[in-house]
Each structure stands twice: as C-alpha cells, then as structure tokens.
Scaffold this active site. Sequence first.
Site, PDB file in Angstrom:
ATOM      1  CB  SER A  77       3.398  18.441   8.166  1.00 26.75           C
ATOM      2  OG  SER A  77       3.102  19.110   9.358  1.00 26.75           O
ATOM      3  CE  LYS A  80       4.256  17.502  11.795  1.00 27.81           C
ATOM      4  NZ  LYS A  80       2.935  18.135  11.802  1.00 27.81           N
ATOM      5  CE1 TYR A 201       7.532  19.223  14.007  1.00 33.52           C
ATOM      6  CE2 TYR A 201       7.122  21.494  14.715  1.00 33.52           C
ATOM      7  CZ  TYR A 201       6.717  20.358  14.036  1.00 33.52           C
ATOM      8  OH  TYR A 201       5.510  20.338  13.379  1.00 33.52           O
ATOM      9  CE1 TYR A 253      -1.090  16.936   9.573  1.00 37.88           C
ATOM     10  CE2 TYR A 253      -2.051  18.115   7.727  1.00 37.88           C
ATOM     11  CZ  TYR A 253      -0.955  17.721   8.446  1.00 37.88           C
ATOM     12  OH  TYR A 253       0.273  18.112   8.062  1.00 37.88           O
ATOM     13  CB  VAL A 271       1.431  24.584   6.533  1.00 38.39           C
ATOM     14  CG1 VAL A 271       0.348  23.942   7.368  1.00 38.39           C
ATOM     15  CG2 VAL A 271       2.734  24.695   7.310  1.00 38.39           C
TER      16      VAL A 271
HETATM   17  N1  GLN Z   1       5.985  23.625  11.009  1.00 42.48           N
HETATM   18  C1  GLN Z   1       4.572  23.473  10.897  1.00 42.48           C
HETATM   19  C2  GLN Z   1       3.949  23.478  12.278  1.00 42.48           C
HETATM   20  O1  GLN Z   1       4.388  22.814  13.141  1.00 42.48           O
HETATM   21  C3  GLN Z   1       4.231  22.207  10.200  1.00 42.48           C
HETATM   22  C4  GLN Z   1       2.731  21.988  10.124  1.00 42.48           C
HETATM   23  C5  GLN Z   1       2.279  21.390   8.853  1.00 42.48           C
HETATM   24  O2  GLN Z   1       2.971  21.388   7.834  1.00 42.48           O
HETATM   25  N2  GLN Z   1       1.062  20.906   8.831  1.00 42.48           N
HETATM   26  O3  GLN Z   1       2.969  24.196  12.498  1.00 42.48           O
END
Ligand code: GLN
Length: 615
Positions: A77, A80, A201, A253, A271
């Site tokens: 993430s 992003k 993605y 988040y 994550v």
């Molecule tokens: N690739 C992960 C997902 O879409 C990224 C989520 C994250 O890092 N919080 O679930």
Amino acid sequence: MKPQSPSASAWTRSRPPLLRFLDTCLNEFSAETSGAVADYIPELGKADPAYFGISLATLDGHVYEVGDSRVPFTIQSMSKPFVFALALDLLGAGKVESAIGVEPSGDPFNSIRLNSENHPFNPMVNAGAIACTGLIQASKGADAFEQIRLALGRFAGRDLSADEAVYASESQTGDRNRAIAYLLKTNAVISDNVADVLDVYFRQCAVLVTARDIAVMAATLANRGVNPVTGEQVLTPYAISRTLSVMTSSGMYDYAGEWIYRIGIPAKSGVGGGILAALPARLGLGSYSPKLDKHGNSVRGIKVCQALSSHYDLHMLNRSDDARNAIIADYDIGKSPSRRVRRPQEREILAAHEQDVRVIELVGTLSLSAVDYVSRRLAGRPRPQFVVFDLHRVTSTTRAGARLVAEAFQELAALNVTVIISGVKRASKEWNTLREWTAELKNVRDFYLLDTAIEWAEDQIVYRYGGSIDFHETTELTEQPLLAGLGGDELTDLASLCTIRTYQSGARIVAAGDPAASLFFLRSGAVHVTLPDGVRLATLTAGMAFGEMALLEATRSADVFADMAATAFEVPLKAFERFRKQHPHASERIMRNLAQLLADRLIVANAKVDILTST
Ligand code: GLN
C-alpha cells in the site's frame, strides 16, 4: 596520569546523533515481537519476522541507515500515495478528483464500501487505489504498469522491479480486491477491463523496495517532489502536496485520526511491513519490520515513528517561527556608508541626507512572516529615497514571501522609493523567483555587491542635490586631503618629484605582495583597492591617494585596479623621504593627515561590525 585525548580515528568513526538515535530505536524495539506477519497473500507469510531496518533521508540528500535497511520487501500500500500523485500529474487533477474522494473512511484498508456518490472515499484505501490505477490503465493501456514502475523508481532514485512470486500469489488469492474492482466497475468509476486494472494494481503492490528506498521516496514527498538524492523534480508540487494531504487524513486507514493526533507526521503503511513517513520540509523515514497490528500497520515501524516524533518534538502542527530573525542588520549611510572615498562636496551632501539611503540585510528564508516584519520595520522610520535589500545570506524565498515582496515593492514604487537588491546572482534560482514577481516594477534595480549597491544609491543622492561626479575632471595635488595644510612651496617641490602615469581600464596599478616603493595621488578616473581574497576595501576617485600605506609598511597588502582610464601622480618613496627631511613641517602634516584618514576608515569599519552584532 595524563588524560587520554580521543584519537583522530575516534573522531572519524563517531556517529552523528541522528544515526545513534536510529540505532537506539533498532536495539530497543527489536525486543518487540507482538503482531503477525500478513498471510492473506500467502507469499507474504514467508517473510522473516526478525527483519528490522530503519532509514532516514534528509532533504540535503543524506541517508542514514541501520539494521536490515537493504533487505527488499514489497511496497504494497505504500505504492498508493505515489500512484495517486502520478495520476494527478498524468491525467489532470480534475479527472482524478472527480472520480476519487479525499475524505477519511474510518474503515480498514480493504473495506468494500463506497461513499454516498458511489465513489471511493480516498486514494489511500484499496478501493481508491484500484480506481486510481484504473484511471492510469484506461489512459496508458498496456504501458500503465511500466509508467508506474518508472515513477516509483524516480522517487526512490533507482530502477525498481516487481517480485513475481508475491504478484502471482496476490493475483491468485486477491478475491476481495476483485470484488472491490467489480463494485467500482458497476459504478462506472473504472471501465470494464477489470482484470487488466487488477493486474496492474497487483504488480504495483509487488514492487520491491528497501527501507532505504522508502526513506528517499518519503524525503521526495517532504521536499515538494524533488528527490533530494538525485535532484530530480519527480512530480509537481501540486500533486505532492495533495498526496501528503490524503496521507495525513487517511494514510493509516482506521488508525489515521489517532496517528495524526499522536505522531503528527503524514505517513503510509503497507502490509509487506513497511512504513513511510514524510515530514514536509524536514525528512523522510522508511522502516521495515513484517509483523503487523490489527490495522495492518507494522508494530515496530509505528514505535519508530512515535519515538522519532516525541524525542525530537516533530509533530507538524507544533511549530513556531520568529520572523524577527530575518533581519541581520538595518542601518543608513550615516552609520555605514559605501567604501567609496568621497570628496568634501560629496561628503557634505551625503551627510545632509544620511537617512535617504537605508540598508536592510536579510538572512534565511523570505517567508510571508519575514517579509511582513521587514516591511513594518521599514515603515517604522522616516521614508528613505533608496532602500537596499541585501539578500546574500537569504537561502530561499517561499511563494508567499515572493508575493509579499512584490506587493511591498509596488507600494514603495507608488511612494517614489527606489529599491535596490544586492547579493543575488543574476539568473540564479532566487533571482529568477524575484524577477518573476517584480518584473513589472520600474523602481527595482540590482547589483551583486552590497557595496556597489550602496555606492550607486549614494551617487544618486549626490546628483539629486546638485553635486557632480565627473570622472574625467583632472585634479591637482592641492586637492589631495593627504596633503591638506601644505604650503605653496612645499607642494611645488613635491610636484617636481612626481611622474604622471596613465592606466587603461582594468589595469593593475599595485600588486599585493610587491615591495611598496611609491605613493600615488589619483589625478583622474577611479580605482578600487581589493584584498587578495577578493574583498573590496575602497573605491577611490580623482583627488585621493592610494598606496599611501607605503609610508607605514614595506610590502603591498592589497591590489589596486583602475576602474576606468585613470591618471595618477606617482612619487617614488625614496624621493618622498628626501622631501620629508627637507620639509619637516610638511612631513608632520602629512603623517597627521594620514592618521586622520586611517581613523576615519576605522570608524566606518567598526560601525559595520557594530551594526552586524547588535541588530
Ligand atoms: N496489495 C495489498 C492489498 O491490496 C495492499 C494492502 C496494504 O498494503 N494495506 O490487499
């Protein structure tokens, strides 16, 4: 026993305090073993939970690293914010902002919920990020991932690639993201090529980075989009500042509110175990430790950010600035004139108009508050005809500062005050900024040297009040202050010892280091006296002596150059000594005059030191 002095190698091996701070974090938080490695993407579950790396990049491009700062892991993430910024620049803010909101959702990252308009809440949660990637995919087609990969690499300052195993693993298992993507499709946020969008993605999330990369990427965000290591402007300041905005409100988040309240640094986690924190105008931090808390944020990474913020008091809303530090000196030419040695008539005019040339020397950043303070300080004393702003110690100008400068100059123009800027090299970044804001103004001039700027303003005052500065006029020995008080016979005798010399513009008349073998009386033109390191000591015009220090020292300490075609009477020192023996009265007068001239110079020099230390 004599105390042992630390060795030279101890000095070179000593670690800067920030690095030691990171070491302490590493040691202290290694003991923290709570949390769990993400395994909903099976391949991520293989990560070694013991890995712990921290890196901090400064905005002058220095990167501190401790622990496993070079171990690659997937960005997840943390991609992003960068992809959002890329979309803003690539597709235009209007397009992106109309498809994706900027409100915090208060939901976990993988929430399958859209806002009341059936759009994603923000680009930091999966729905918004997939929509963002979808917009890039719709525009760039098969080239979309490559564009994203290259952009991420420019933020990191090196070429990055995706981890195929992690990509494949998420691609096989990412049904929740698939569900989100179909929801976006039915609401026309993305077009119908759902599989292609998800492919980009998943690949973007699988790009491999290190804690060091993340620190540099974060520092680029903190530096208005300029990578501090490579110097590249990666994206526009608009895209970067808006990205930091959504990181501030939604980067963590459903922990975002708590995060910005307690830690106060825009951040984003992934994550894969990474946390990226970007403190605008200060630093970028990257950490890697795979065990996550219930929000999906790295447990140790959060501790590092908490420690950094509290130890150095870095909460971004806990700041102050004292604009008064912007002025280092504020004086008029009565207190500190230019180094041009003036003739009596010029001196008289300038003495009557001391307050008409005001000099304000500035330092640091010309910000809104600094320029505001300067303009009020200026107004606090009688209105001058000329204001010199010396900017050679100014390191930057904010846009707000530049706008206020332009407005202040406009006001001065309306009051017939001429503004002179010194200390800014032509075509430098600062000069361009100032030029951009003051291009329309007719009352603004610039000289690189402060002394030249003051000298120019003084000349204007002399002209305005009936004085004349005629460089071609020829003066006689009778007009030399060094010879003031000498009788007619004495001057005639002295004149018979002189040879008239002629110099081209730019010629070196006296060279530092040479034996001091004669005295000069400038007859026409102008010369300047400069120390070997380039410091200009004085500008002299017709009627003044130079090289007169030969009376006191055997070797020349400064260079003298002709500023224009010039003529001078030269008296060899040996002949001059004979003259002094023959005319003891004249000799005494000359030495007194010399003492007076030196004392005058000392007063001016002391005044300047005093101004700089007391403002
Ligand atoms: N690739 C992960 C997902 O879409 C990224 C989520 C994250 O890092 N919080 O679930």
